[in-house]
Design an enzyme around this catalytic site. Structure first.
Site, PDB file in Angstrom:
ATOM      1  N   ILE A  91       0.817  -1.221   0.000  1.00  0.00           N
ATOM      2  CA  ILE A  91       0.000   0.000   0.000  1.00  0.00           C
ATOM      3  C   ILE A  91       0.847   1.265   0.000  1.00  0.00           C
ATOM      4  CG2 ILE A  91      -1.994  -1.079   1.099  1.00  0.00           C
ATOM      5  CD1 ILE A  91      -1.071   0.083   3.771  1.00  0.00           C
ATOM      6  N   GLY A  92       2.171   1.133  -0.020  1.00  0.00           N
ATOM      7  CA  GLY A  92       2.991   2.330  -0.057  1.00  0.00           C
ATOM      8  C   GLY A  92       4.442   1.993  -0.260  1.00  0.00           C
ATOM      9  N   GLY A  94       8.518   4.138  -0.257  1.00  0.00           N
ATOM     10  CA  GLY A  94       9.252   5.387  -0.104  1.00  0.00           C
ATOM     11  C   GLY A  94      10.715   5.128   0.056  1.00  0.00           C
ATOM     12  N   GLY A  95      11.470   6.171   0.410  1.00  0.00           N
ATOM     13  CA  GLY A  95      12.909   6.039   0.507  1.00  0.00           C
ATOM     14  C   GLY A  95      13.354   5.072   1.595  1.00  0.00           C
ATOM     15  N   MET A  96      12.548   4.896   2.640  1.00  0.00           N
ATOM     16  CA  MET A  96      12.914   3.993   3.725  1.00  0.00           C
ATOM     17  C   MET A  96      12.593   2.539   3.416  1.00  0.00           C
ATOM     18  SD  MET A  96      11.948   5.708   7.374  1.00  0.00           S
ATOM     19  CE  MET A  96      12.109   4.106   8.145  1.00  0.00           C
ATOM     20  N   VAL A  99       5.487  -0.418   2.505  1.00  0.00           N
ATOM     21  CA  VAL A  99       4.441  -0.623   3.500  1.00  0.00           C
ATOM     22  C   VAL A  99       3.416  -1.585   2.921  1.00  0.00           C
ATOM     23  CG1 VAL A  99       2.705   0.458   4.971  1.00  0.00           C
ATOM     24  CG2 VAL A  99       4.789   1.704   4.390  1.00  0.00           C
ATOM     25  N   LYS A 114       5.557  -1.851   7.961  1.00  0.00           N
ATOM     26  CA  LYS A 114       6.583  -1.108   7.231  1.00  0.00           C
ATOM     27  C   LYS A 114       7.882  -1.897   7.331  1.00  0.00           C
ATOM     28  CE  LYS A 114       8.374   3.011   5.641  1.00  0.00           C
ATOM     29  NZ  LYS A 114       7.756   4.011   4.802  1.00  0.00           N
ATOM     30  N   ASP A 207       6.736  17.088  12.506  1.00  0.00           N
ATOM     31  CA  ASP A 207       6.327  17.051  11.098  1.00  0.00           C
ATOM     32  C   ASP A 207       4.809  16.991  10.973  1.00  0.00           C
ATOM     33  OD1 ASP A 207       6.834  17.133   8.396  1.00  0.00           O
ATOM     34  OD2 ASP A 207       7.036  14.968   8.188  1.00  0.00           O
TER      35      ASP A 207
END
Length: 897
Positions: A91-92, A94-96, A99, A114, A207
């Protein structure tokens, strides 16, 4: 604020410098500024702040873009199992890492997992930070915070497991729908609640932005990434979505802007951050929800960055119609560039948000009752107001917004609504007005009558008649009447009756004007419905100067009659009661009050002479004795004159007033004050209790009683009493300022600072709250801020010395001993020509660590009968002396032990 042309030049050079390689920037800026040293300094300041901010955008922009634009590649296929989890779908990404939505087979529930990618996990420091901050997040237990179920670090995989939230990010909600004002406040209140839980655990989110807020279908808010915000720069993915992860930002610049648009100035400058950073970011989110754009949004990342550092946001009214003043105040305060000017705690912000929400709920109920078919009465409506051409760079769907909040006064239906809402209440400005539905009282404010004669010498008449009507009506049990303190705040501004009624929290207003024609007075009086500014009743009284007493009584009786109050026999007699039978004595008393309220020593002395003349004419005039007592006490407490000379006179006058009329509440309040400042605590308390027995709604009695309770260490009782005083006098700055002092005495420095700052806004030119703000900063060991506030107090009121010892103590504690000693010398020199509190000098010496000198001056204060010695038991600046035998003995002699 610099002029627009200058600012455009700075931004031009700054933008261009960012396009130059970092190693060549300094040379470029020097050449572009070509000898303009101020321009060079401003541009360098922006570049320095920008370069420091890189630490808050932890991944290089190129890496972030690459991770977002690459084709989604599921590392784990649907049906894959590891540990006790079964993968459903990705579902996701990113740079890390990635997910996944998965099933927890042990507990038969859906979760979000994650998994850190190999590149990120290859750095041990990254993994350590990941574990440390994830543990911090998992320790938070709050319904508005995403729940962390599990953290795993192993050779096989590093991952975290969280609850899976069905819903949409706030960013998606903003794009897809118009939020009602009540919905915006509900969201903000829930976010602030989550932040309060985090801050109490010493965790700063860092954030807060729409991408990190998830709204469930039932309106429940979940905050993502607590403790991980510095690690997670991609779109939060613990969110249900049928589609693949949306690419939010298409350029590196866009990703950075997503952070810059919500970061605080201290974040942008790379300075140390604290909880007030989250307050700023939440303010930016609320601003966007109302305005449709962020407060510092520019056409480029560098422009947004520059705006954040140097410019103030446009008022919300530029983008939304009918924004309540209180909402503008709240948002403006969250977005102050200087941290000390913002809300100091998230709890204070949440309190104001809840207050506004309660007020809005009342409006919505009223709106529905008046316009049941108007479904959009309280919704945000997108519309074109013609500003689009002036605001380039905004999305078309958010070019402008309109907010319509019910502005009808709620007073007309207050009684009916409170019957149906047990424990309900509403806030008016900074003060919560809670009225028991069982009271059934009508509410009224008598505004200062206007001097229509335009003769300054007749000004005392208009004030005096107003005050007399207030005094007469205040005796009625079925009426909640606003005191002189709050009503006279509108002496020179009575153009908007509806607004005044709303601010004071009353249903009706009495207004009037007075014209002197020879030996006749023409008095026009009106009773105004505060909900619609309509006139309920009006009358004109033409009286000779000898009939002025009768006129005042007639006005009060007519007001009570037209309000349809049911008066007891004793109340009818009270309305007819005359404080004096002598019209000349009354006018002398009114002249005295007029001058005393100017609050300068010469004017107070002039007022005293008028009171004395009134008493010579009518020796039985109890109210004149009360005025005399208060004036003498004012010369000591405000003008810092000799207590041994003035306080006995204040005591004698108050005792005479009580002797003449034991049923006069104000006389007992005056006597309590005179006894209190002469250290007669139990006797003073008896007088305050008697005053409140006679008049439970006396704001002054509640306030002065709270002062005694605070100074004798009974803090909870003191805060309860001062809260009641503020409810009765919501916009009286003196009450608000003293509440800050009492909070400080109770050890609640953050709350004290918040209350002082609210008083700044209520009365910008009032010196006292700045002094108490200084005390709060001292308690927090924020000495530069304490010095600045003490100096502000001195600037606003140069004659007083109270703020000087706050400044001197803070200077001493911050290591600036020479400056502190200079202030001590200044006070000692001044004491040779007039009274100076020995305790003031003692406190500065205590800050310098000179205990013997401090105790010497406290002994001198005892000899002086210095009223400020009343603070010794509770003043935090004296806490280090409380085990010193000489100090203990002093408290014993003061009967404060």
């Amino acid at each position: 604020m610099m002029d627009a042309e200058r600012w455009q030049k700075i931004k031009f050079v700054f933008d261009a410098a960012l396009d130059v390689e970092p190693e060549r920037r300094a040379d470029y800026v020097a050449e572009a500024c070509s000898g303009d040293f101020d321009l060079h300094a401003e541009v360098r300041k922006l570049i320095d702040s920008f370069e420091k901010a890189d630490g808050f955008i932890e991944e290089p922009a190129a890496n972030q873009v690459a991770s977002l634009i690459m084709e989604s590649k599921e590392s784990l296929k649907a049906g894959r199992r590891f540990a006790h989890y079964e993968i459903i779908r990705q579902i996701g990404a990113g740079g890390m890492g990635e997910v996944y939505l998965a099933t927890d087979e042990k507990l038969d529930r859906r979760v979000a997992i994650k998994i850190l990618n190999e590149e990120f996990s290859s750095h041990e420091s990254n993994v350590q930070r990941f574990v440390q901050e994830a543990k911090a997040a998992s320790s938070l237990n709050h319904p508005n915070i995403l729940i962390i179920h599990e953290i795993s670090v192993s050779d096989e995989a590093n991952y975290i497991v969280s609850e899976y939230v069905e819903g949409k990010t706030l960013r998606e909600v903003i794009r897809e729908s118009n939020l009602k004002p009540s919905e915006i406040l509900d969201i903000a209140i829930q976010i602030s609640g989550a932040l309060a839980a985090a801050h109490s655990a010493n965790i700063v989110h860092r954030d807060i932005k729409p991408e990190n807020v998830v709204i469930r279908p039932d309106g429940y808010v979940k905050i993502l990434d607590f403790g991980l915000a510095k690690l997670l720069e991609s779109k939060p993915a613990f969110v249900a979505s049928d589609a693949e992860t949306e690419k939010q930002y298409q350029t590196a610049q866009g990703i950075i802007m997503g952070t810059v648009n919500y970061m605080s100035p201290e974040q942008a400058k790379g300075e140390k951050i604290d909880q007030r950073t989250d307050i700023f970011s939440l303010g930016a989110v609320i601003y966007e929800l109302v305005a449709g754009k962020t407060p510092f949004q520019g056409n480029s990342m560098s422009e947004s960055f520059a705006n954040l550092i140097n410019t103030e946001p446009h008022p919300l009214s530029r983008y939304a119609a009918n924004v309540p003043d209180e909402l503008q105040r709240i948002v403006s305060k969250t977005l102050r560039k200087a941290r000390k000017e913002r809300y100091q705690t998230i709890q204070d912000l949440q309190t104001d948000l809840k207050a506004l929400r309660e007020d809005l709920d009342f409006d919505e109920r009223l709106e529905r009752s008046n316009s049941p078919d108007d479904k959009h009465a309280t919704a945000f409506l997108r519309a074109d107001t013609g500003d689009a051409a002036n605001d380039t760079g905004e999305r078309d769907t958010h070019s402008t917004r309109r907010i319509k909040l019910g502005r009808s006064s709620r007073a007309v239906v207050l009684g009916l609504l409170l019957i149906s809402i047990i424990g309900g209440g509403y806030y008016l400005f900074w003060a919560k007005k809670t009225v028991s539905s069982s009271e059934g009282k009508k509410s009224l404010a008598v505004l200062p009558f206007i001097n229509a004669s335009q003769d300054p010498n007749a000004e005392y008449l208009s004030d005096g008649i107003t005050e007399s009507v207030i005094n007469n009506l205040s005796q009625l049990s079925g009426l909640r009447e606003m005191s002189r303190n709050s009503a006279f705040r509108f002496k020179n501004n009575q153009t908007d009756a509806k607004s005044i009624a709303s601010q004071l929290g009353v249903e009706t207003l009495v207004t009037g004007d007075i014209r002197q024609l020879g030996d006749k007075l023409v008095i026009n009086v009106r009773l105004i419905d505060g909900t619609d500014d309509s006139q309920i009743w009006g009358n004109q009284y033409v009286k000779g100067s000898a009939d002025i007493i009768a006129a005042q009584n007639e006005i009060a009786q007519a007001v009570a009659s037209n309000l349809r109050l049911k008066l007891t026999n004793s109340e009818q007699q009270q309305l007819a009661k005359r404080p004096t039978e002598n019209a000349e004595a009354l006018q002398l008393y009114q002249r005295g009050r007029f001058h005393v309220f100017k609050l300068t020593p010469p004017e107070i002395q002039r007022g005293i002479s008028y009171f004395q003349e009134a008493i010579e004419i009518d020796p039985n005039y109890a109210r004149a004795y009360v005025g005399l007592s208060e004036a003498y006490r004012g010369l000591v407490m405000s003008a810092e004159m000799s207590p041994t000379e003035m306080l006995p006179k204040a005591l004698a006058a108050a005792q005479k007033a009580v002797e003449l009329d034991d049923s006069f509440s104000e006389a007992h309040t005056a006597l309590g004050g005179a006894l209190f400042w002469q250290w007669k605590w139990s006797e003073a308390e008896s007088q305050y209790e008697r005053a409140l027995e006679l008049d439970p709604d006396s704001g002054d009695a509640h306030l002065f009683y709270s002062h005694l309770l605070s100074n004798t260490g009974r803090h909870e009782e003191a805060l309860s009493e001062v809260k009641r005083a503020r409810e009765l006098d919501p916009i009286f700055p003196f009450v608000n300022a003293l509440e800050a002092q009492f909070l400080l005495h109770a050890g609640r420095s953050d709350e004290a600072l918040s209350r002082a700052q609210k008083t700044f806004e209520l009365a910008p030119g009032f010196w006292m709250p700045h002094m108490f703000a200084s005390g709060a900063y001292i308690a927090k060991e924020m000495y530069p801020e304490a010095i600045a506030e003490a100096r502000k107090a001195r600037e606003l009121s140069p004659m007083q010395t109270s703020s000087v010892f706050f400044e001197g103590y803070a200077l001493a504690k911050s290591g600036r001993r020479d400056e502190a000693q200079s202030l001590v010398n200044e006070l000692i020199k001044l004491s040779s020509v007039r009274f100076v509190s020995g305790s003031h000098i003692a406190i500065i010496y205590n800050g310098l660590g000179e205990t013997d000198r401090a105790l010497e001056w406290l002994e001198k204060g005892y000899e002086q009968r210095d009223p400020k010695m009343a603070f010794l038991k509770v003043d935090p600046k004296m806490s280090n002396l409380r085990s010193e035998p000489r100090f203990v003995d002093l408290l014993r002699r003061l009967k404060l032990d």
